[in-house]
Design an enzyme around this catalytic site. Structure first.
Site, short mmCIF file in Angstrom:
data_model
loop_
_atom_site.label_atom_id
_atom_site.label_comp_id
_atom_site.label_asym_id
_atom_site.label_seq_id
_atom_site.Cartn_x
_atom_site.Cartn_y
_atom_site.Cartn_z
N ARG A 1 -11.97 2.09 8.46
CA ARG A 1 -10.63 2.45 8.00
C ARG A 1 -10.71 3.67 7.08
O ARG A 1 -10.08 3.72 6.03
CB ARG A 1 -9.95 1.28 7.31
CG ARG A 1 -8.44 1.29 7.48
CD ARG A 1 -7.73 0.29 6.58
NE ARG A 1 -6.30 0.34 6.82
CZ ARG A 1 -5.39 -0.05 5.95
NH1 ARG A 1 -5.73 -0.53 4.78
NH2 ARG A 1 -4.10 0.03 6.24
N TRP B 1 -4.59 -8.64 -3.75
CA TRP B 1 -5.92 -8.02 -3.90
C TRP B 1 -6.54 -7.83 -2.51
O TRP B 1 -7.10 -8.76 -1.94
CB TRP B 1 -6.80 -8.94 -4.75
CG TRP B 1 -8.12 -8.38 -5.13
CD1 TRP B 1 -9.21 -8.23 -4.32
CD2 TRP B 1 -8.51 -7.90 -6.42
NE1 TRP B 1 -10.25 -7.68 -5.02
CE2 TRP B 1 -9.86 -7.47 -6.33
CE3 TRP B 1 -7.86 -7.80 -7.66
CZ2 TRP B 1 -10.55 -6.96 -7.41
CZ3 TRP B 1 -8.56 -7.29 -8.73
CH2 TRP B 1 -9.88 -6.87 -8.61
N ASP B 2 -6.42 -6.62 -2.00
CA ASP B 2 -6.84 -6.35 -0.62
C ASP B 2 -8.29 -5.84 -0.57
O ASP B 2 -8.84 -5.38 -1.59
CB ASP B 2 -5.88 -5.30 -0.02
CG ASP B 2 -5.75 -5.43 1.48
OD1 ASP B 2 -6.53 -6.17 2.09
OD2 ASP B 2 -4.85 -4.76 2.04
N MET B 3 -8.90 -5.88 0.61
CA MET B 3 -10.25 -5.34 0.82
C MET B 3 -10.42 -5.23 2.33
O MET B 3 -10.43 -6.25 3.02
CB MET B 3 -11.27 -6.31 0.21
CG MET B 3 -12.66 -5.77 0.05
SD MET B 3 -13.54 -5.62 1.59
CE MET B 3 -13.63 -7.32 2.13
N ASN B 4 -10.51 -3.99 2.82
CA ASN B 4 -10.33 -3.79 4.26
C ASN B 4 -11.54 -3.29 5.03
O ASN B 4 -11.38 -2.47 5.94
CB ASN B 4 -9.17 -2.82 4.49
CG ASN B 4 -7.83 -3.50 4.26
OD1 ASN B 4 -7.48 -4.43 4.97
ND2 ASN B 4 -7.11 -3.07 3.25
N ASP C 1 -3.55 -10.78 9.29
CA ASP C 1 -2.64 -9.65 9.54
C ASP C 1 -1.82 -9.89 10.79
O ASP C 1 -0.95 -9.09 11.13
CB ASP C 1 -3.45 -8.35 9.69
CG ASP C 1 -3.61 -7.63 8.36
OD1 ASP C 1 -3.03 -8.10 7.36
OD2 ASP C 1 -4.31 -6.61 8.32
N CYS D 1 -6.53 -11.09 -0.48
CA CYS D 1 -6.22 -10.52 0.83
C CYS D 1 -7.41 -9.67 1.23
O CYS D 1 -7.96 -8.96 0.40
CB CYS D 1 -4.96 -9.66 0.77
SG CYS D 1 -4.63 -8.80 2.32
N ASP E 1 0.82 -1.22 0.00
CA ASP E 1 0.00 0.00 0.00
C ASP E 1 0.86 1.27 0.00
O ASP E 1 1.92 1.31 0.63
CB ASP E 1 -0.85 -0.05 1.28
CG ASP E 1 -2.01 0.91 1.25
OD1 ASP E 1 -2.13 1.67 0.29
OD2 ASP E 1 -2.80 0.88 2.20
C1 DGJ Z 1 -4.22 -5.03 5.05
C2 DGJ Z 1 -3.35 -6.17 4.61
O1 DGJ Z 1 -3.78 -7.35 5.20
C3 DGJ Z 1 -1.90 -5.83 4.94
O2 DGJ Z 1 -1.07 -6.92 4.65
C4 DGJ Z 1 -1.51 -4.62 4.15
O3 DGJ Z 1 -1.53 -4.92 2.78
C5 DGJ Z 1 -2.45 -3.46 4.47
N1 DGJ Z 1 -3.83 -3.84 4.34
C6 DGJ Z 1 -2.17 -2.28 3.59
O4 DGJ Z 1 -3.05 -1.26 3.78
#
Ligand code: DGJ
Length: 643
Positions: free
Chosen positions: A441, A475-478, A542, A520, A365
């Site tokens: 977030r 490929w993240d998604m938070n 994480d 991810c 990121d």
């Molecule tokens: C959440 C991911 O799980 C981390 O490994 C990292 O990529 C962060 N997001 C980056 O914002």
């Protein structure tokens, strides 16, 4: 192998048999699921269910045809409400003419051997036979198809259901699960996996007593709160002994599983899309298809059942081109730099890691727009030239020149309100028009049910992949979903998001087949067989603390093979828990899967550096075992091994 005489249905895998038959009333009755049995001439007298309606207050399904059959006291292959089954059922429909009452009878069957359609929803590939059972409510003009797909060598059966509205009035599908399995209780214990961010896959064990056990996700995604994977086992079953069933769902959205035990010992297991806020409208001749549920059984304990499931995931869920493809050792800059990096800093991290044996550098990121912390920039994918003066192309070239592959982090499903994209398209973010949306977030989700949003993501990612030599995407998604929009078909919203996500992933993975996509979602917030159908590996958590990760990884291994688990060695003190751990221990845990590093090698002590180099060599030597070896021996159980 699947055989039938039109009345008895026998599905055999290498080691298992599954048997049911049609009753004279037109209901399907379940007879057997377990270790393989040989049946001659369709004679199932020895295993055939003996039904007895328990008279008294029982509702008799069709007394004039079978006065002993009450749906409440039989093991049913398919059940529906309002005809005498007072347990939970896999289907709930509503229409103006029928209300909630429908009646489905057996009509016909077919056995096919063609590949499964994977255009809308992911489907397992390289299947053996598929049995389709056709049921119909001819009065209300609704058809139901039950699909059973056999994977002989893996001993897995996949099931889904299709509902077709042939009437001219709208039909509302309020609940449509993918499978129902009725069993007789044999002191069963339910094992499922619960947790939260950085604390995924904690085992929860529950000896069943009469009642309904629900495990579900309502976050919009499969979620780290409750994984769709679950097991049923005899209470004394162990790693190598006893009866064990494993269930999972090839789906990444809200899921729902229920296990219902009646005081009479009837046990019903169901899994599928969560009926929470679900209302899918079918107009005349429209159909609804559920995702695939998959399940297996072994009388050789947990290892027997999970080796079936691991085989199935490796051979039939993961795309063929990644099947048994050895995965590279990663160096990722996230915990090493967070958002504060320059090109020279990350080049130094990559160069040093290369000396130690890393093969793929992943830029995490912070590489685009004004993203210097997590409050800005998501949605705008122009490259931050202050950090990367040569752009991604320049960086990728330098990394490639060192003899390493280059990979990149994306979070394409989200948008920060502080972004150009949000200013241009506030209507693309998921929110109700009447209320201020809740952030997570500092971000909102984009509505992937909208085709314009899907196309924006496909176009932007394609542009970046065309510009630089990128061979891996994280490929993240938070966040979880909130603030469902106040739109007319809101009951279809959750599911349409997931269909949109699958379209985006399918398009990109087909267009760039050489790119390794790693799923991810804040770690394991979307660790499921749907994502694995496109991304052969997933960042498991994480939490990189080796001690805590033992139970996390052990949880996944009940249903997901090591090849799907991405694990990193991080620095000591650990950033999540502040725990100190030796380099050996950190490696010993991370190596059970896809090994990576998230630290600055040059900051380690001399001893740690020497150890590190040696251990990466060991990993590479036995990489096929670490990534694809079979967990069939007691000593391979991570958790007990560590204690
Ligand atoms: C959440 C991911 O799980 C981390 O490994 C990292 O990529 C962060 N997001 C980056 O914002």
């Amino acid at each position: 192998m699947t055989i039938s005489n039109g009345e008895v249905f026998i599905l055999n895998t290498k080691d298992l048999s599954y048997v049911f038959h049609v009753d004279k009333t037109g209901l399907l009755l379940h007879d057997f699921f377990g270790s393989r049995i040989e049946i001659k001439d369709f004679n199932i007298d020895a295993i055939k269910q003996k039904v007895s309606c328990q008279k008294g207050t029982s509702t008799i399904y069709k007394e004039e045809i079978n006065d002993q059959l009450s749906m409440d006291y039989a093991l049913l292959e398919f059940s529906f409400p309002h005809k005498g089954d007072y347990k939970n059922t896999p289907i709930l429909l509503k229409s103006d003419s029928a209300g909630y009452t429908f009646d489905f009878s057996y009509k016909s069957y077919e056995i096919k051997k063609s590949p499964l359609d994977n255009q809308e929803l992911p489907a397992p590939h390289d299947n053996d036979e598929e049995l389709v059972i056709h049921l119909e409510d001819s009065v209300n003009r609704v058809k139901v198809e039950l699909h059973y797909v056999i994977f002989e060598e893996a001993n897995v059966i996949a099931r889904n259901m299709v509902i077709v509205n042939e009437g001219n009035a709208p039909l509302h599908v309020l609940k449509a699960l993918s499978m129902q399995l009725d069993l007789v209780n044999r002191d069963f214990e339910l094992k499922n996996f619960v947790g939260g961010w950085a604390s995924e896959m904690n085992e929860a064990n529950q000896l069943l007593v009469p009642g309904v056990y629900v495990h579900e996700s309502k976050t919009g995604f499969s979620s780290h709160k409750v994984n769709p994977l679950f097991l049923l086992k005899n209470k004394d079953a162990s790693l190598d002994y006893g009866d064990v069933y494993i269930f999972n769902l090839i789906y990444s959205g809200n899921h729902f599983s229920e296990v219902e035990l009646t005081p009479y010992g009837y046990l019903r297991v169901e899994t599928g899309i969560n009926p929470f806020c679900f209302d899918f409208e079918l107009k005349e001749n429209e159909s609804f298809k559920t995702p695939y549920a998959v399940f297996t059984f072994s009388d050789k304990g947990i290892n027997g059942a999970r080796s079936n499931m691991h085989k199935f995931v490796n051979e039939h869920v993961i795309a063929s081109r990644w099947k048994e493809a050895l995965r590279p050792v990663v160096i990722n800059n996230w915990e090493a730099t967070y958002f504060k990096f320059t090109e020279s800093k990350v080049i130094n991290i990559a160069r040093k890691a290369k000396e130690f044996g890393a093969e793929l550098f992943v830029l995490d990121d912070g590489w685009f727009s004004t993203r210097n912390d997590d409050s800005h920039g998501l949605g705008d994918y122009w490259i931050n030239k202050k950090k990367l003066p040569g752009g991604l192309k320049g960086l990728a070239k330098k990394v490639n020149k060192m003899g390493m592959k280059f990979g990149l982090w994306f979070e394409p499903e989200s948008v920060n309100p502080q972004s150009d994209l949000y200013k241009a398209h506030p209507e693309w973010a998921i929110k109700s028009e009447n209320l201020a949306p809740s952030l997570a977030r500092h971000q909102l989700l984009l509505n992937l049910g909208n085709k314009d949003v899907q196309d924006y993501i496909i176009e932007n990612i394609s542009k970046i992949l065309d510009e630089a030599n990128i061979e891996y995407i994280k490929w993240d998604m938070n966040r979880h979903m909130s603030d469902l929009p106040n739109t007319p078909n809101v009951g279809e919203f959750y599911h349409r998001y997931i269909l949109g996500l699958y379209r985006v992933l399918r398009t990109l993975t087909e267009k760039y087949p050489h790119v390794l996509f790693e799923g991810c979602a804040s770690g394991g917030n979307r660790f499921d067989l749907g994502i694995l159908s496109y991304c052969p590996q997933i960042w498991a958590s994480d939490d990189t603390d080796a001690h805590e990760r033992l139970s996390i990884q052990n949880g996944y291994l009940y249903g997901y093979p090591q090849s799907t688990l991405s694990n990193h060695v991080s620095s000591t003190h650990n950033h999540q828990t502040l725990r100190e751990m030796s380099i050996d221990t950190r490696y010993n845990v991370a190596c059970f899967g896809i090994l990576g590093y998230e630290l600055i090698f040059s900051e380690m002590s001399k001893f740690e550096r020497q150890q590190c180099k040696k251990l990466i060599e060991v990993y590479k030597k036995y990489r096929d075992v670490f990534q694809f070896g079979e967990l069939s021996k007691r000593e391979y159980s991570l958790y007990s091994w560590a204690r």
